[in-house]
Design a protein around this motif. Structure first.
Motif, PDB file in Angstrom:
ATOM      1  N   ARG A 168       1.201  -1.230  -0.019  1.00 31.68           N
ATOM      2  CA  ARG A 168       0.177  -0.075   0.190  1.00 31.68           C
ATOM      3  C   ARG A 168       0.845   1.314   0.099  1.00 31.68           C
ATOM      4  NH1 ARG A 168      -5.378  -0.304   0.681  1.00 31.68           N
ATOM      5  NH2 ARG A 168      -6.200  -2.338   1.380  1.00 31.68           N
ATOM      6  N   LEU A 169       2.233   1.461   0.823  1.00 38.47           N
ATOM      7  CA  LEU A 169       3.008   2.403   0.945  1.00 38.47           C
ATOM      8  C   LEU A 169       3.700   2.638  -0.266  1.00 38.47           C
ATOM      9  CD1 LEU A 169       3.986   4.838   2.427  1.00 38.47           C
ATOM     10  CD2 LEU A 169       5.507   2.963   3.025  1.00 38.47           C
ATOM     11  N   ARG A 170       4.300   1.768  -0.996  1.00 40.82           N
ATOM     12  CA  ARG A 170       4.644   1.850  -2.958  1.00 40.82           C
ATOM     13  C   ARG A 170       3.325   2.301  -3.523  1.00 40.82           C
ATOM     14  NH1 ARG A 170       9.225  -0.753  -4.770  1.00 40.82           N
ATOM     15  NH2 ARG A 170       9.407  -2.010  -2.920  1.00 40.82           N
ATOM     16  N   PHE A 171       2.187   1.645  -3.526  1.00 38.50           N
ATOM     17  CA  PHE A 171       1.418   2.105  -4.516  1.00 38.50           C
ATOM     18  C   PHE A 171       0.421   3.538  -4.052  1.00 38.50           C
ATOM     19  CE2 PHE A 171      -3.110   1.198  -6.152  1.00 38.50           C
ATOM     20  CZ  PHE A 171      -2.288   1.617  -7.209  1.00 38.50           C
ATOM     21  N   ALA A 172       0.975   3.828  -2.685  1.00 42.38           N
ATOM     22  CA  ALA A 172       0.564   5.208  -2.655  1.00 42.38           C
ATOM     23  C   ALA A 172       1.437   5.863  -3.319  1.00 42.38           C
ATOM     24  CB  ALA A 172       0.586   5.568  -1.305  1.00 42.38           C
ATOM     25  N   GLN A 173       2.910   5.492  -2.820  1.00 44.73           N
ATOM     26  CA  GLN A 173       3.944   6.874  -3.523  1.00 44.73           C
ATOM     27  C   GLN A 173       3.942   6.748  -4.997  1.00 44.73           C
ATOM     28  OE1 GLN A 173       7.841   4.819  -3.962  1.00 44.73           O
ATOM     29  NE2 GLN A 173       8.904   6.224  -3.002  1.00 44.73           N
ATOM     30  N   GLU A 174       3.189   5.703  -6.272  1.00 46.84           N
ATOM     31  CA  GLU A 174       3.262   5.481  -7.251  1.00 46.84           C
ATOM     32  C   GLU A 174       2.597   6.901  -7.598  1.00 46.84           C
ATOM     33  OE1 GLU A 174       2.967   2.800 -11.011  1.00 46.84           O
ATOM     34  OE2 GLU A 174       2.329   2.438  -8.938  1.00 46.84           O
ATOM     35  N   ILE A 175       0.924   6.910  -6.972  1.00 49.34           N
ATOM     36  CA  ILE A 175      -0.030   7.762  -6.420  1.00 49.34           C
ATOM     37  C   ILE A 175       0.444   9.271  -6.942  1.00 49.34           C
ATOM     38  CG2 ILE A 175      -2.132   8.714  -6.235  1.00 49.34           C
ATOM     39  CD1 ILE A 175      -2.654   5.732  -5.040  1.00 49.34           C
TER      40      ILE A 175
END
Length: 409
Positions: free
Chosen positions: A57-64
């Motif tokens: 989730r943290l990696r995905f939030a960074q991508e967003i």
């Protein structure tokens, strides 16, 4: 992008987007072709339930957050996202075209002129990304989409802020695609600089021109050794001679020996202009070529209609037939896309226009006209335009049907 049908376990909707088919998948998630409530097509990326944890989730939030920051004509834009959803997702602009890897695998390497156009376009697009303090860090053929408005860069999942020391990867872990990875990235050097994207772009251009990458091996450990060994030169076999100096510089082992992105644009421009063209003309040729490579054109031509004896009758689309005195064709040849016109003309009618016109076949006009044609200033009757003839309307309908059969929607 090529789509496949949804499977029974796929959701029908995500975040208000209706899902229409599968576009691709990776280790972390699945990408769908979606449609917004307003009818806007989108590429919807969804994290797989099996890998949804706090780190993912943290990696995905960074991508967003990165996609919210990055912009440019060569970047597939973010439309909407939700990293806190039960299945985190993001939706980006849908680019209707194959990725560079699939295009080259299907149609072969691009001509040198088009490779130079691709290089200038992508280098300029990456330059805007770098100005925003970002690196892509995972450029590869699959991350370049060849759309109807030119190439677009996708997948900023590994992008990092150039000035940031924060990383979501574990210690001693290298993330990226080894075959396009520069030596310093393969060696785990931090912080990385803009030179990593210059190297990866060089690998992309080599692939576009030859169909192979700088280093290739069946064993990933051997591949990493080849990439990081300063004594092992990249394989430039098959590269056009005019591209070799530029590719050699971009694929230099030492980051400081690689040209800046602005220099890449300038060198590509100089090589294009040496062939008597402007870079904008070369870019239009690239878009025309990737939209419909030469081998695809014969399938778009309608078969000539047969007469009462069963013999095919040549039409005005046949370049071997001279126009009659009664008809002045609007176009008599299909342009050779291997050397397309600097201002390419689309022969097919757009679907939106085709939908507004009647589909029925026009009746054959009578041999005699009810009213005389208006005379030209020299006293001769004006020639009837092919655009208004029954034959032209039948041909246009056949072209529309052929286009509709090939359309993605």
């Amino acid at each position: 992008m090529q789509t496949t049908p949804l499977s029974p376990e796929d959701p029908a909707h995500i975040g208000g987007f209706e899902l229409l088919g599968r576009v691709g998948q990776g280790g972390m998630g699945q990408v769908y072709l979606g449609e917004s409530p307003g009818g806007e097509p989108a590429a919807v990326k969804v994290i797989k339930p099996s890998v949804v944890d706090s780190t993912a989730r943290l990696r995905f939030a960074q991508e967003i957050e990165i996609l919210k920051t990055v912009w440019g004509a060569r970047i597939a834009q973010l439309l909407d996202a939700d990293a806190e959803a039960e299945q985190p997702w993001l939706a980006t602009e849908y680019v209707d075209g194959p990725d560079l890897g699939k295009h080259v695998s299907t149609h072969g390497p691009l001509p040198a002129l088009l490779v130079l156009s691709l290089g200038a376009t992508l280098a300029e697009g990456l330059g805007y990304v770098h100005k925003q303090g970002l690196l892509h860090r995972d450029l590869k053929p699959a991350n370049i989409l060849l759309g109807p408005n030119g190439p677009k860069i996708i997948d900023f999942g590994l992008a990092v802020f150039a000035e940031s020391g924060v990383s979501l990867t574990a210690a001693n872990t290298v993330v990226g695609t080894p075959s396009c990875m520069p030596p310093e990235q393969a060696n785990g050097v931090k912080p990385l600089t803009s030179a990593v994207d210059v190297y990866a772009l060089g690998a992309l251009l080599l692939f576009a021109a030859t169909g192979h990458l700088p280093y290739h091996a069946n064993n990933i450990h051997v591949l990493f050794h080849m990439v990081t060994d300063p004594a092992t030169n990249p394989d430039l076999t098959g590269a056009p001679p005019e591209l070799v100096p530029l590719l050699t510089a971009m694929l230099s082992h030492d980051a400081q020996d690689r040209p800046a992105l602005t220099e890449v644009v300038q060198q590509c421009r100089a090589l294009v202009e040496a062939q008597g063209l402007k870079l904008a003309q070369a870019r239009r040729r690239l878009t025309t070529y990737t939209a419909a490579p030469p081998q695809d054109f014969p399938t778009l031509l309608p078969a000539p209609p047969a007469d009462s004896t069963g013999t095919s009758t040549p039409t005005a689309l046949d370049p071997t037939v001279a126009p009659s005195h009664d008809e002045t064709p609007a176009a008599t040849t299909i342009p050779d896309v291997s050397v397309p016109d600097a201002h390419p003309t689309v022969l097919l009618t757009p679907p939106s226009q085709a939908a507004d016109e009647p589909a029925q076949q026009e009746p054959t006009p009578p041999a005699q006209e009810d009213t005389p044609r208006r005379a030209r200033p020299d006293g001769k009757p004006r020639a009837r335009s092919l655009r208004h003839s029954a034959q032209a309307r039948r041909t246009a309908q056949q072209l529309r049907e052929a286009y509709s059969a090939r359309a993605a929607f």
